[in-house]
Design a protein around this motif. Structure first.
Motif, PDB file in Angstrom:
ATOM      1  N   VAL B 246      -2.820 -32.560  21.009  1.00 14.49           N
ATOM      2  CA  VAL B 246      -1.558 -31.998  20.841  1.00 14.49           C
ATOM      3  C   VAL B 246      -0.434 -33.490  20.536  1.00 14.49           C
ATOM      4  CG1 VAL B 246       0.478 -31.182  21.842  1.00 14.49           C
ATOM      5  CG2 VAL B 246      -1.898 -30.278  22.363  1.00 14.49           C
ATOM      6  N   LEU B 247       0.326 -33.292  19.676  1.00 12.29           N
ATOM      7  CA  LEU B 247       1.261 -34.369  19.516  1.00 12.29           C
ATOM      8  C   LEU B 247       2.644 -33.996  20.035  1.00 12.29           C
ATOM      9  CD1 LEU B 247      -0.880 -35.848  17.850  1.00 12.29           C
ATOM     10  CD2 LEU B 247       0.855 -36.130  16.009  1.00 12.29           C
ATOM     11  N   CYS B 248       3.593 -34.843  20.714  1.00 13.10           N
ATOM     12  CA  CYS B 248       4.587 -34.305  21.487  1.00 13.10           C
ATOM     13  C   CYS B 248       5.581 -35.667  20.680  1.00 13.10           C
ATOM     14  CB  CYS B 248       4.608 -34.600  22.959  1.00 13.10           C
ATOM     15  SG  CYS B 248       3.966 -33.286  23.853  1.00 13.10           S
ATOM     16  N   SER B 249       6.622 -35.135  20.743  1.00 13.51           N
ATOM     17  CA  SER B 249       7.898 -35.843  19.949  1.00 13.51           C
ATOM     18  C   SER B 249       8.373 -36.617  21.105  1.00 13.51           C
ATOM     19  CB  SER B 249       8.912 -35.121  19.265  1.00 13.51           C
ATOM     20  OG  SER B 249       8.567 -35.356  17.906  1.00 13.51           O
ATOM     21  N   SER B 250       8.250 -36.441  22.175  1.00 12.91           N
ATOM     22  CA  SER B 250       9.049 -37.211  23.484  1.00 12.91           C
ATOM     23  C   SER B 250       8.202 -37.012  24.564  1.00 12.91           C
ATOM     24  CB  SER B 250      10.358 -36.661  23.565  1.00 12.91           C
ATOM     25  OG  SER B 250      10.662 -36.908  24.965  1.00 12.91           O
ATOM     26  N   THR B 251       8.266 -38.174  25.446  1.00  9.26           N
ATOM     27  CA  THR B 251       7.493 -38.209  26.612  1.00  9.26           C
ATOM     28  C   THR B 251       8.248 -36.957  27.578  1.00  9.26           C
ATOM     29  OG1 THR B 251       8.981 -40.067  27.322  1.00  9.26           O
ATOM     30  CG2 THR B 251       6.734 -40.546  26.865  1.00  9.26           C
ATOM     31  N   VAL B 252       9.676 -36.740  27.424  1.00  5.60           N
ATOM     32  CA  VAL B 252      10.112 -35.449  28.137  1.00  5.60           C
ATOM     33  C   VAL B 252       9.464 -34.395  27.875  1.00  5.60           C
ATOM     34  CG1 VAL B 252      12.213 -34.256  28.788  1.00  5.60           C
ATOM     35  CG2 VAL B 252      12.104 -36.840  28.196  1.00  5.60           C
ATOM     36  N   LEU B 253       9.004 -34.127  26.423  1.00  5.70           N
ATOM     37  CA  LEU B 253       8.451 -32.780  26.392  1.00  5.70           C
ATOM     38  C   LEU B 253       7.128 -33.060  26.788  1.00  5.70           C
ATOM     39  CD1 LEU B 253       9.495 -32.510  22.534  1.00  5.70           C
ATOM     40  CD2 LEU B 253       9.789 -30.882  24.219  1.00  5.70           C
ATOM     41  N   ALA B 254       6.306 -33.957  26.877  1.00  4.11           N
ATOM     42  CA  ALA B 254       5.108 -34.352  27.450  1.00  4.11           C
ATOM     43  C   ALA B 254       5.086 -33.931  28.734  1.00  4.11           C
ATOM     44  CB  ALA B 254       4.598 -35.832  27.056  1.00  4.11           C
ATOM     45  N   LEU B 255       5.903 -34.218  29.477  1.00  8.64           N
ATOM     46  CA  LEU B 255       5.991 -33.823  30.882  1.00  8.64           C
ATOM     47  C   LEU B 255       5.919 -32.289  31.279  1.00  8.64           C
ATOM     48  CD1 LEU B 255       7.131 -35.401  33.401  1.00  8.64           C
ATOM     49  CD2 LEU B 255       9.248 -34.523  33.115  1.00  8.64           C
ATOM     50  N   GLY B 256       6.445 -31.791  30.430  1.00  5.25           N
ATOM     51  CA  GLY B 256       6.441 -30.362  30.472  1.00  5.25           C
ATOM     52  C   GLY B 256       4.896 -29.896  29.945  1.00  5.25           C
ATOM     53  N   ALA B 257       4.426 -30.363  28.777  1.00  6.11           N
ATOM     54  CA  ALA B 257       3.238 -30.087  28.278  1.00  6.11           C
ATOM     55  C   ALA B 257       2.300 -30.377  29.393  1.00  6.11           C
ATOM     56  CB  ALA B 257       2.991 -30.902  27.185  1.00  6.11           C
ATOM     57  N   VAL B 258       2.203 -31.692  30.004  1.00  8.15           N
ATOM     58  CA  VAL B 258       1.044 -32.042  31.025  1.00  8.15           C
ATOM     59  C   VAL B 258       1.040 -30.954  32.007  1.00  8.15           C
ATOM     60  CG1 VAL B 258       0.393 -33.719  32.443  1.00  8.15           C
ATOM     61  CG2 VAL B 258       1.232 -34.359  30.219  1.00  8.15           C
ATOM     62  N   ARG B 259       2.193 -30.462  32.434  1.00  6.90           N
ATOM     63  CA  ARG B 259       2.430 -29.604  33.602  1.00  6.90           C
ATOM     64  C   ARG B 259       1.520 -28.440  33.212  1.00  6.90           C
ATOM     65  NH1 ARG B 259       7.268 -26.906  35.169  1.00  6.90           N
ATOM     66  NH2 ARG B 259       8.160 -28.127  33.594  1.00  6.90           N
ATOM     67  N   ALA B 260       1.743 -28.010  32.093  1.00  4.47           N
ATOM     68  CA  ALA B 260       1.204 -26.649  31.554  1.00  4.47           C
ATOM     69  C   ALA B 260      -0.195 -26.795  31.501  1.00  4.47           C
ATOM     70  CB  ALA B 260       1.708 -26.121  30.394  1.00  4.47           C
ATOM     71  N   ILE B 261      -0.686 -28.051  31.036  1.00  5.07           N
ATOM     72  CA  ILE B 261      -2.049 -28.250  30.927  1.00  5.07           C
ATOM     73  C   ILE B 261      -3.008 -28.227  32.290  1.00  5.07           C
ATOM     74  CG2 ILE B 261      -3.986 -30.152  30.367  1.00  5.07           C
ATOM     75  CD1 ILE B 261      -2.040 -30.841  28.105  1.00  5.07           C
TER      76      ILE B 261
END
Lengths: 351, 351
Positions: B246-261
């Motif tokens: 997965v590529l994320c355009s921001s670490t802020v987005l990544a924050l949520g993405a990681v949570r879901a993961i």
DNA sequence: CCCCATTTTCAAAGCGCTTTGGTTGCCTCT
DNA sequence: AGAGGCAACCAAAGCGCTTTGAAAATGGGG
């Protein structure tokens, strides 16, 4: 295109003096004349030249803000939100605001320089600490200022705008007590800042009334980032007797705390209840959490706007009303709070 | 206390004219004289009065920035970080910057008003969209300006500072391909903004070279908040064939993405790899994630500083170097990327 | 040795506003 | 009728800088 005072006064057949006085609310102008002037202003779209005003009056039409450079305050999102409110109001009144970074050691010097430079005609400070020396410095400098927050101890006669932090966390804790909770934790902001001190005090007062002591191991005092919230919550959950009720000083902290809660397989609002203080950050709405967050709410942006209003007012008119405002917070119940789980059942995490 | 030009010139036995010219770099001053003047400035601590300069020159010594009011840009943390860099540099040079909120429909009018008012002598715009009409408007207004980002299509001869978004995500995708990944997803910013368009392009180019098509169902284009990242990732994980990269355009987005993961019980860097673009937000460091994040990095704050430098330079000196800078990003590998898991094993989530 | 071109300096006029120190009527009081 | 007071207005002097137009100093060539 743009008219200036001379053209405007020529148009009206008045002197610049009279027009200027009419505009600035001086008493020695005929009411009739003033009306004519104001009408002409509206027609021509006249706007006084700020540079000229600054030069003539010595006023800068700008407010300064000395920003502490220290761990955790750097580019803090909470501060940004406050600033947004302040900036918006400043622009509306054609005021500038100048941000001056300064390390604590040079703070006093920065104040003096700023006050002496004439580049600003009012100052603003935030991130109050207990016994904050800055208030006395500012009082001695005879430059208008306002404080966001309040010191603890020391002088009391200074203008401030603050929220009722004690009351907010007192009420929040009361709610959790009423729901049957007995095991509490607190994820707070930096322990030298007065808002954090007061929130803890409010919480401890409510707990004290119920005969409960806040376990020192179940407290976190740190910069309010997601990561700190996460780590603190993880620590709490692995304690001998994990909390069933948690208070967070920010929705940013709550973000991390909730992550830790989910990761531990606990259900927010059932296994564990959480109330966060909500500064109304547009990027992080408590109602958008998977389990919407119960919060104590007070808009940081609105506070910024209010601070700007007051500062600008005290410069424009020489109004002498040293404002002291204490805003109540709202306690908004959403899904992250629920009745305390039966204590014996918790270690097993039964459904 | 503070000396002014008259006092300074009296001290030197020179006229105000000569001193002023010496300070402002005019050629018709004896080198020896200039040296004396500069020495005196250092001794006395003379600082020209900005209000007087503004009045005399008509220059405002301030830069304007028109901020779009639209969903997702409001008080965006990324924007705040950029602003921090800009503000810091502005203060250093005793420049002001004025933020002007405007809805898109009134944008052009706001530009014109601002340019005509004389309240700013340079403008700055960001959040570029494809074919952005603002560039042509600004070019027609004959006021210096600079763009953060670049449009796609349209004129090319305008000053900008941008990062190589295409290259960043091209490189990131290449890395993931080399690690054996074949199933990709993208959590991007708003689809009308050029940085998002270019990042997607870079990703698709690398995938194309490997004969892979990016599944439209595995793309998210939204404001870059934690919540959006979380929701998108949740959706992806419940797809028929969930992504392993997965590529994320921001670490802020990544924050949520990681949570879901995490919530799905997957291990970052083993079951699924993630690379985020890191704007170097002090509040959200990729190395502080539980599993440190592999990132493409470029400091947003540094960009703000650079924009301010250029803008201030183009106002102070009438330097005519319309800058065009394209910054490379750094690809920093941390623990969130790893070899692609064997595909058949994934549904079972074996250890 | 004087004249002209060049270099270096200067006095003074603004920039657009505020504010000081009047002046002009008009009314009231004695 | 004249003094005094008051309301309403004005001319002009700045605020601290830049810049125009001119003068003084310097140097080189005829």
């Amino acid at each position: 295109m743009a008219v200036n005072l001379r053209q405007l006064s020529a148009l009206l057949g008045l002197s610049q003096t009279t027009v200027s006085r009419a505009l600035n609310g001086y008493p020695e102008v005929n009411a009739e004349t003033r009306k004519r002037v104001l009408a002409a202003v509206r027609e021509t779209g006249y706007r006084p030249n700020r540079a000229a005003q600054r030069l003539a009056t010595g006023r800068a039409y700008s407010i300064g803000l000395v920003m502490p450079i220290a761990a955790g305050m750097d580019s803090d999102i909470h501060f940004g939100e406050f600033l947004a409110g302040l900036a918006e109001e400043a622009v509306r009144h054609d005021f500038h605001f100048v941000i001056n970074p300064a390390v604590p050691a040079e703070e006093e010097a920065t104040f003096r320089r700023l006050a002496a430079s004439g580049n600003v005609d009012a100052l603003f400070i935030a991130y109050m600490r207990a016994q904050d020396p800055r208030i006395d410095i500012l009082k001695s400098l005879s430059i208008p200022f306002i404080v966001h927050g309040r010191a603890i101890g020391g002088a009391r006669d200074y203008p401030y705008i603050d929220i009722d932090n004690t009351g907010a966390f007192y009420d929040a804790t009361r709610l959790l007590l009423q729901l049957g909770h007995r095991d509490f934790a607190l994820i707070n902001g930096p322990c030298d800042l007065t808002f954090a001190i007061r929130r803890k005090k409010g919480m401890e007062r409510a707990l004290g009334e119920a005969g409960i002591l806040l376990d020192p191991a179940l407290q976190e005092q740190s910069p309010m980032t997601d990561e700190h919230g996460y780590r603190a919550m993880q620590r709490f959950l692995s304690a001998d007797r994990p909390p069933t009720a948690v208070l967070c000083s920010s929705t940013v902290l709550a973000l991390g705390a909730v992550r830790a809660i989910n990761q531990a397989g606990l259900v927010l609002g059932r296994d564990i209840s959480l109330i966060a203080h909500d500064d109304v950050l547009p990027m992080l709405k408590p109602e958008n959490f998977t389990v919407p967050l119960t919060t104590t709410r007070s808009s940081l942006r609105a506070a910024g706007t209010r601070v700007a209003q007051h500062l600008i007012g005290s410069v424009s008119r020489q109004q002498k009303t040293p404002i002291q405002e204490l805003w109540k917070t709202e306690l908004i119940v959403r899904a992250s709070t629920g009745a305390a789980p039966a204590r014996c059942a918790r270690p097993v995490r039964s459904a």
